[in-house]
Design an enzyme around this catalytic site. Structure first.
Site, PDB file in Angstrom:
ATOM      1  N   VAL A  35     -33.383  15.915  -7.257  1.00 61.44           N
ATOM      2  CA  VAL A  35     -33.702  14.937  -8.295  1.00 61.44           C
ATOM      3  C   VAL A  35     -33.774  13.543  -7.668  1.00 61.44           C
ATOM      4  CG1 VAL A  35     -32.874  13.844 -10.421  1.00 61.44           C
ATOM      5  CG2 VAL A  35     -32.713  16.332 -10.138  1.00 61.44           C
ATOM      6  N   GLN A  87     -40.460  23.030  -9.092  1.00 62.43           N
ATOM      7  CA  GLN A  87     -39.283  23.624  -9.738  1.00 62.43           C
ATOM      8  C   GLN A  87     -39.143  23.127 -11.176  1.00 62.43           C
ATOM      9  OE1 GLN A  87     -34.967  22.740  -9.282  1.00 62.43           O
ATOM     10  NE2 GLN A  87     -34.848  24.775  -8.362  1.00 62.43           N
ATOM     11  N   CYS A 116     -28.479  24.800 -11.142  1.00 60.12           N
ATOM     12  CA  CYS A 116     -27.935  23.461 -11.345  1.00 60.12           C
ATOM     13  C   CYS A 116     -26.655  23.529 -12.176  1.00 60.12           C
ATOM     14  CB  CYS A 116     -28.955  22.571 -12.051  1.00 60.12           C
ATOM     15  SG  CYS A 116     -28.320  20.910 -12.391  1.00 60.12           S
ATOM     16  N   LYS A 158     -33.944  30.081  -8.115  1.00 60.08           N
ATOM     17  CA  LYS A 158     -32.866  29.535  -7.284  1.00 60.08           C
ATOM     18  C   LYS A 158     -31.573  29.684  -8.075  1.00 60.08           C
ATOM     19  CE  LYS A 158     -31.543  25.487  -4.509  1.00 60.08           C
ATOM     20  NZ  LYS A 158     -30.240  25.098  -5.056  1.00 60.08           N
ATOM     21  N   HIS A 186     -27.811  29.681  -3.496  1.00 60.62           N
ATOM     22  CA  HIS A 186     -26.809  28.693  -3.092  1.00 60.62           C
ATOM     23  C   HIS A 186     -25.468  29.418  -3.123  1.00 60.62           C
ATOM     24  CE1 HIS A 186     -25.032  24.673  -2.577  1.00 60.62           C
ATOM     25  NE2 HIS A 186     -24.030  25.202  -3.248  1.00 60.62           N
ATOM     26  N   ASN A 216     -28.969  28.850   1.127  1.00 57.44           N
ATOM     27  CA  ASN A 216     -28.853  27.426   0.817  1.00 57.44           C
ATOM     28  C   ASN A 216     -27.385  27.036   0.733  1.00 57.44           C
ATOM     29  OD1 ASN A 216     -28.920  25.550  -2.173  1.00 57.44           O
ATOM     30  ND2 ASN A 216     -29.635  24.724  -0.240  1.00 57.44           N
ATOM     31  N   GLY A 217     -27.078  25.860   1.306  1.00 58.10           N
ATOM     32  CA  GLY A 217     -25.729  25.310   1.173  1.00 58.10           C
ATOM     33  C   GLY A 217     -25.155  24.815   2.483  1.00 58.10           C
TER      34      GLY A 217
END
Length: 317
Positions: A35, A87, A116, A158, A186, A216-217
């Site tokens: 974002v 996305q 999220c 995701k 994630h 991811n992460g």
């Protein structure tokens, strides 16, 4: 929705199908949706430094479909901006498929944000709460698949993981059965923020499906990216904060090179990046290469001209 190429022409790089990249056996290096940050100018920068695929920031599908103003402010692209994944935050299959149809000519695919953990997103039924609604995720994937005629247009998700990993595996297998193109994981639960990433869980998920999986992460440099890729057996890695701090990390740089900083200045000015965004990116990039005193001075600058003067005086070109 704006394109810097007028008349709009479909980028030749759209032929670079992310799915074909995943099948290459090479590490696929991906810029995460961020974002405010993973906008066109930043995507242009990281592509110069070995980033293979970029995601837009998360866009609320309902606003995007209903508002021209939202489309113009949230989605800007150009010929070189590809491969590109848009996305969306969504909880309604029809609205998501409408949004996918709008972006289809300008992107390689869409991604559904199921990861999220922010309260506002969860309260609206977006983001990580969707990992507990596998049927809704399936319905959204199906609707996009039915509405978008281009068979090469990808639909990915995701996600975060559950405390009980069997629930995550069930979600992923259901998504795969519905035709999802790939899954980015994630490796933390909804509640976890700065705890270590569960790369072992990502490995188990990868072994439970036959579609590509992206890890991811907490990946901060190319060496870590390669280690996570090999350790988890995944098909690619997605990076957020590591790229903010060093947009050249996928090219093997341990810290942001001066050339990358000047590339950012050129790209940001060329694309008309607002000052706050322009300045904030530089603060992230210069974090490791400036002293506390230098940070105080630089972070207090309040105009593009002042920033350019500072950079020229201290890091002359």
């Amino acid at each position: 929705m704006r394109s810097d190429s007028i008349p709009i022409t479909i980028c030749q790089e759209r032929k670079k199908d992310p799915l074909e990249m995943f099948q290459s056996g090479q590490l696929v290096k991906i810029c995460a949706p961020m974002v405010r940050y993973s906008k066109l100018a930043f995507r242009t920068l990281v592509r110069k430094y070995s980033c293979d695929v970029c995601y837009t920031p998360m866009i609320v599908a309902a606003d995007f479909v209903r508002s021209v103003k939202a489309r113009d402010s949230e989605f800007t692209t150009n010929q070189g901006d590809c491969p590109l994944i848009v996305q969306f935050a969504a909880n309604d299959a029809r609205l998501l498929s409408d949004a996918a149809q709008i972006v289809c000519p300008y992107a390689n695919g869409i991604d559904i944000n199921c990861g999220c953990p922010q309260r506002w997103a969860m309260a609206e039924g977006y983001g990580a709460c969707l990992i507990n609604k596998p049927e809704l995720v399936q319905d959204m994937v199906k609707q996009v698949r039915n509405q978008v005629e281009n068979p090469r247009f990808s639909v990915s998700i995701k996600i975060r993981i559950h405390d009980d990993l069997t629930r995550t595996i069930d979600l992923c297998q259901k998504a795969e059965a519905t035709g999802v193109s790939w899954i980015t994981v994630h490796g933390r639960t909804i509640e976890e923020r700065h705890q270590p990433v569960h790369y072992d869980a990502i490995k188990i998920i990868k072994e439970s499906v036959s579609i590509p999986v992206v890890a991811n992460g907490d990946i901060r440099n190319l060496r870590e990216a390669e280690n996570v890729w090999q350790m988890s057996g995944t098909d690619g890695v997605m990076v957020a904060r590591g790229l903010l701090a060093n947009p050249a990390m996928f090219a093997g740089y341990e810290e942001t090179p001066l050339k990358c900083i000047w590339d950012w200045v050129d790209i940001a000015l060329q694309l008309g990046t607002p000052f706050m965004c322009f300045h904030q990116h530089l603060m992230y990039m210069m974090e490791k290469i400036t002293s506390k005193q230098e940070k105080r001075v630089f972070n207090a600058l309040s105009s593009t001209s002042a920033v350019l003067e500072y950079l020229t005086d201290n890091y002359g070109v």
